[in-house]
Design a protein around this motif. Structure first.
Motif, mmCIF file in Angstrom:
data_model
loop_
_atom_site.group_PDB
_atom_site.id
_atom_site.type_symbol
_atom_site.label_atom_id
_atom_site.label_comp_id
_atom_site.label_asym_id
_atom_site.label_seq_id
_atom_site.Cartn_x
_atom_site.Cartn_y
_atom_site.Cartn_z
ATOM 1 N N SER A 2 0.727 -1.404 -0.027
ATOM 2 C CA SER A 2 0.007 0.073 0.032
ATOM 3 C C SER A 2 1.097 1.351 -0.074
ATOM 4 C CB SER A 2 -0.728 -0.011 1.180
ATOM 5 O OG SER A 2 0.040 0.381 2.311
ATOM 6 N N ALA A 3 0.312 2.320 -0.639
ATOM 7 C CA ALA A 3 1.034 3.689 -0.426
ATOM 8 C C ALA A 3 1.405 4.180 1.059
ATOM 9 C CB ALA A 3 0.241 4.837 -1.122
ATOM 10 N N GLU A 4 0.637 3.606 1.880
ATOM 11 C CA GLU A 4 0.860 3.933 3.285
ATOM 12 C C GLU A 4 2.063 3.283 3.837
ATOM 13 O OE1 GLU A 4 -1.200 3.725 7.751
ATOM 14 O OE2 GLU A 4 -2.239 3.019 6.048
ATOM 15 N N ASN B 299 -4.005 -0.428 -2.233
ATOM 16 C CA ASN B 299 -4.610 -0.739 -0.933
ATOM 17 C C ASN B 299 -4.863 -2.132 -0.559
ATOM 18 O OD1 ASN B 299 -4.648 2.203 -0.565
ATOM 19 N ND2 ASN B 299 -6.689 2.307 -1.053
ATOM 20 N N PHE B 300 -4.692 -2.521 0.752
ATOM 21 C CA PHE B 300 -4.908 -3.905 1.119
ATOM 22 C C PHE B 300 -6.168 -4.436 0.591
ATOM 23 C CE2 PHE B 300 -1.465 -2.780 3.684
ATOM 24 C CZ PHE B 300 -0.558 -4.071 3.538
ATOM 25 N N ASP B 301 -7.328 -3.729 0.802
ATOM 26 C CA ASP B 301 -8.653 -4.039 0.562
ATOM 27 C C ASP B 301 -9.077 -4.098 -1.024
ATOM 28 O OD1 ASP B 301 -9.005 -1.352 0.626
ATOM 29 O OD2 ASP B 301 -10.217 -1.631 2.555
ATOM 30 N N ASP B 302 -7.948 -3.674 -1.891
ATOM 31 C CA ASP B 302 -8.146 -3.732 -3.375
ATOM 32 C C ASP B 302 -6.929 -4.016 -3.995
ATOM 33 O OD1 ASP B 302 -9.382 -3.605 -5.767
ATOM 34 O OD2 ASP B 302 -9.243 -1.483 -5.969
ATOM 35 N N PRO B 303 -6.047 -5.321 -3.597
ATOM 36 C CA PRO B 303 -4.892 -5.488 -3.716
ATOM 37 C C PRO B 303 -4.506 -5.857 -5.210
ATOM 38 C CG PRO B 303 -5.716 -7.337 -2.560
ATOM 39 C CD PRO B 303 -6.898 -6.434 -2.518
ATOM 40 N N ILE B 304 -5.417 -6.352 -6.121
ATOM 41 C CA ILE B 304 -4.911 -7.025 -7.046
ATOM 42 C C ILE B 304 -5.521 -6.074 -8.406
ATOM 43 C CG2 ILE B 304 -5.517 -9.042 -8.469
ATOM 44 C CD1 ILE B 304 -6.481 -9.759 -5.231
ATOM 45 N N PRO B 305 -4.583 -6.002 -9.394
ATOM 46 C CA PRO B 305 -4.990 -5.209 -10.581
ATOM 47 C C PRO B 305 -6.076 -5.611 -11.270
ATOM 48 C CG PRO B 305 -2.553 -5.406 -10.497
ATOM 49 C CD PRO B 305 -3.077 -6.224 -9.382
ATOM 50 N N ALA C 116 2.318 -10.178 8.219
ATOM 51 C CA ALA C 116 1.658 -8.922 8.259
ATOM 52 C C ALA C 116 0.230 -8.757 8.237
ATOM 53 C CB ALA C 116 2.144 -8.300 6.653
ATOM 54 N N TYR C 117 -0.520 -9.987 8.331
ATOM 55 C CA TYR C 117 -1.682 -9.848 8.339
ATOM 56 C C TYR C 117 -2.277 -8.980 9.709
ATOM 57 C CZ TYR C 117 -6.777 -11.278 8.181
ATOM 58 O OH TYR C 117 -7.870 -11.347 7.794
ATOM 59 N N HIS C 118 -1.443 -9.228 10.801
ATOM 60 C CA HIS C 118 -1.670 -8.588 12.051
ATOM 61 C C HIS C 118 -1.573 -7.086 11.968
ATOM 62 C CE1 HIS C 118 2.661 -8.408 12.096
ATOM 63 N NE2 HIS C 118 2.691 -7.462 12.672
ATOM 64 N N ASP C 119 -0.790 -6.583 10.883
ATOM 65 C CA ASP C 119 -0.803 -5.220 10.639
ATOM 66 C C ASP C 119 -2.033 -4.606 10.209
ATOM 67 O OD1 ASP C 119 1.942 -4.664 11.694
ATOM 68 O OD2 ASP C 119 2.726 -5.396 9.661
ATOM 69 N N VAL C 120 -2.753 -5.280 9.324
ATOM 70 C CA VAL C 120 -3.983 -4.611 8.701
ATOM 71 C C VAL C 120 -5.011 -4.620 9.657
ATOM 72 C CG1 VAL C 120 -3.358 -5.487 6.408
ATOM 73 C CG2 VAL C 120 -4.871 -6.701 7.841
ATOM 74 N N THR C 121 -4.767 -5.473 10.716
ATOM 75 C CA THR C 121 -6.149 -5.197 12.051
ATOM 76 C C THR C 121 -6.156 -3.849 12.284
ATOM 77 O OG1 THR C 121 -4.661 -5.931 13.605
ATOM 78 C CG2 THR C 121 -5.645 -7.722 12.380
ATOM 79 N N TYR C 122 -5.146 -2.928 12.411
ATOM 80 C CA TYR C 122 -5.097 -1.735 13.166
ATOM 81 C C TYR C 122 -4.967 -0.530 11.850
ATOM 82 C CZ TYR C 122 0.111 -1.722 13.007
ATOM 83 O OH TYR C 122 1.531 -2.018 12.584
ATOM 84 N N MET C 123 -5.114 -1.056 10.807
ATOM 85 C CA MET C 123 -5.027 0.162 9.715
ATOM 86 C C MET C 123 -6.418 0.112 8.996
ATOM 87 S SD MET C 123 -1.411 -1.516 7.642
ATOM 88 C CE MET C 123 -1.859 -0.099 6.381
ATOM 89 N N VAL D 11 -8.732 -0.890 6.989
ATOM 90 C CA VAL D 11 -8.520 -1.856 6.023
ATOM 91 C C VAL D 11 -9.950 -2.928 6.326
ATOM 92 C CG1 VAL D 11 -7.586 -4.123 5.095
ATOM 93 C CG2 VAL D 11 -5.951 -1.832 5.474
ATOM 94 N N ASP D 12 -10.614 -2.874 5.372
ATOM 95 C CA ASP D 12 -11.907 -3.853 5.373
ATOM 96 C C ASP D 12 -11.278 -5.237 5.118
ATOM 97 O OD1 ASP D 12 -14.065 -5.463 4.940
ATOM 98 O OD2 ASP D 12 -15.085 -3.747 4.380
ATOM 99 N N ARG D 13 -10.914 -6.054 5.845
ATOM 100 C CA ARG D 13 -10.311 -7.315 6.081
ATOM 101 C C ARG D 13 -11.334 -8.281 5.352
ATOM 102 N NH1 ARG D 13 -9.208 -5.984 11.317
ATOM 103 N NH2 ARG D 13 -10.380 -7.616 11.994
ATOM 104 N N ALA D 14 -12.580 -8.326 5.544
ATOM 105 C CA ALA D 14 -13.275 -9.108 4.705
ATOM 106 C C ALA D 14 -13.473 -8.953 3.350
ATOM 107 C CB ALA D 14 -14.918 -8.897 5.387
#
Length: 257
Positions: A105-107, A135-141, A155-162, A164-167
Motif C-alpha cells: 500500500s502507499a501508506e 490498498n490492502f482491501d483492493d490489492p489486485i490489478p 503482516a496480516y496482524h498489521d492490517v488489523t489496526y489499519m 482496511v476492510d479485511r473481509a
C-alpha cells in the motif's frame, strides 16, 4: 500399451490428489516432467545479500518455499511485500517464466519501505517481479486473475489496526486465485483471547481469529506447518526484541476446485 497408459494416468491422479491434500511442497510433481525447484539452492544463491542471510536464520526460507510449493511458471501475489525479502525468494522459485506481483500500500511504502524495494528491484533475480501499489482491501490489478499462489507473510496482524476492510480484502484474494490455487499465510502468534487486540502493540494475532476471517471468505485449510513453532514463547512480548524465539504459525489454504 493400454495397461501402461492406465497405470501412468493413475499415477498422475494420485500425485495430484496428494499435492492438493498435503500441499505442493510435500510432493515432487513428477507428472509431465514438472518438478519443484531446489529450494536449498535458491536460498544458497551467491548473489543474495548478507542482510537477507541474517533474516534466513529466523525465517527458514527453504522450508517456507517448499511449503508454498512455488515452482517455475507460477503466477504469485506476495501481499505486503515491504522491502521484498520474500518476494525475491519467490521470484527465484518461479523463474524463468513465472511472475510475482509484489503488493504494497502507499501508506506502507511511505512509512516503512521508502526506497528499499526499488533498490532490491534492480537485481537480476527480480526481473520477473511487478510492484503493485494498491490498498490492502483492493490489492489486485483488474487485469490479474487466475493466480496460482498468494503469500501473506507476517503482516496480516498489521492490517488489523489499519483502515482496511479485511473481509473485502480476503474475498478479493479468494476471487483472484484460480480454482485449486493456494493462499499461504504466516504470522506471529498471540495468546488465546487476544484476538486482534495486540496487533499494533505486540505485532501478533490470535491464530483462531485469523483462521475464522480467512475461512469466512471461502478458503479451505489443507495443511499447516510447525517449523516456526516455539511453544516456549509466552506470547506476551512484542516480536521485535523477544526474550525467546517468537511462536509463529504457518497455514496453507486452498480455493476449492
Amino acid at each position: 500399451m493400454t495397461g501402461s497408459i492406465h497405470r501412468r494416468a493413475n499415477l498422475i491422479g494420485v500425485l495430484a490428489s496428494l499435492a492438493m491434500l498435503g500441499g505442493w511442497g510435500s510432493v515432487a510433481i513428477a507428472a509431465e516432467g514438472v518438478k519443484s525447484p531446489d529450494y536449498e539452492a535458491i536460498v544458497a544463491a551467491p548473489d543474495r545479500s548478507d542482510a537477507d542471510r541474517q533474516t534466513d536464520l529466523r525465517r527458514q526460507p527453504a522450508k517456507m518455499l517448499a511449503f508454498t510449493g512455488a515452482r517455475p511458471g507460477m503466477q504469485v501475489l506476495d501481499m505486503d511485500a515491504n522491502a521484498g525479502y520474500s518476494t525475491e525468494l519467490l521470484a527465484r522459485a518461479v523463474a524463468p517464466d513465472g511472475v510475482v506481483y509484489a503488493q504494497d500500500s502507499a501508506e506502507v511504502i511511505e512509512r516503512f519501505v521508502k526506497d528499499k524495494f526499488d533498490i532490491r528491484a534492480q537485481k537480476p533475480a527480480m526481473k520477473n517481479v511487478v510492484h503493485v501499489v494498491r490498498n490492502f482491501d483492493d490489492p489486485i490489478p483488474p487485469d490479474v486473475n487466475g493466480l496460482d499462489l498468494i503469500t501473506f507473510f507476517f503482516a496480516y496482524h498489521d492490517v488489523t489496526y489499519m483502515a482496511v476492510d479485511r473481509a473485502v480484502m480476503n474475498k478479493k484474494m479468494f476471487a483472484a486465485l484460480k480454482p485449486g490455487g493456494f493462499l499461504v499465510i504466516a504470522d506471529h502468534s498471540a495468546r488465546p483471547g487476544d484476538g486482534t487486540n495486540v496487533g499494533k502493540t505486540l505485532h501478533r494475532i490470535e491464530e483462531s481469529t485469523l483462521r475464522q476471517e480467512i475461512e469466512a471468505a471461502g478458503f479451505k485449510l489443507v495443511s499447516e506447518a510447525d517449523f516456526l513453532r516455539h511453544p516456549e514463547d509466552p506470547r506476551d512480548a512484542a516480536v521485535f526484541h523477544p526474550p525467546v524465539p517468537v511462536d509463529e504459525f504457518v497455514l496453507k489454504y486452498q480455493k476449492p476446485l
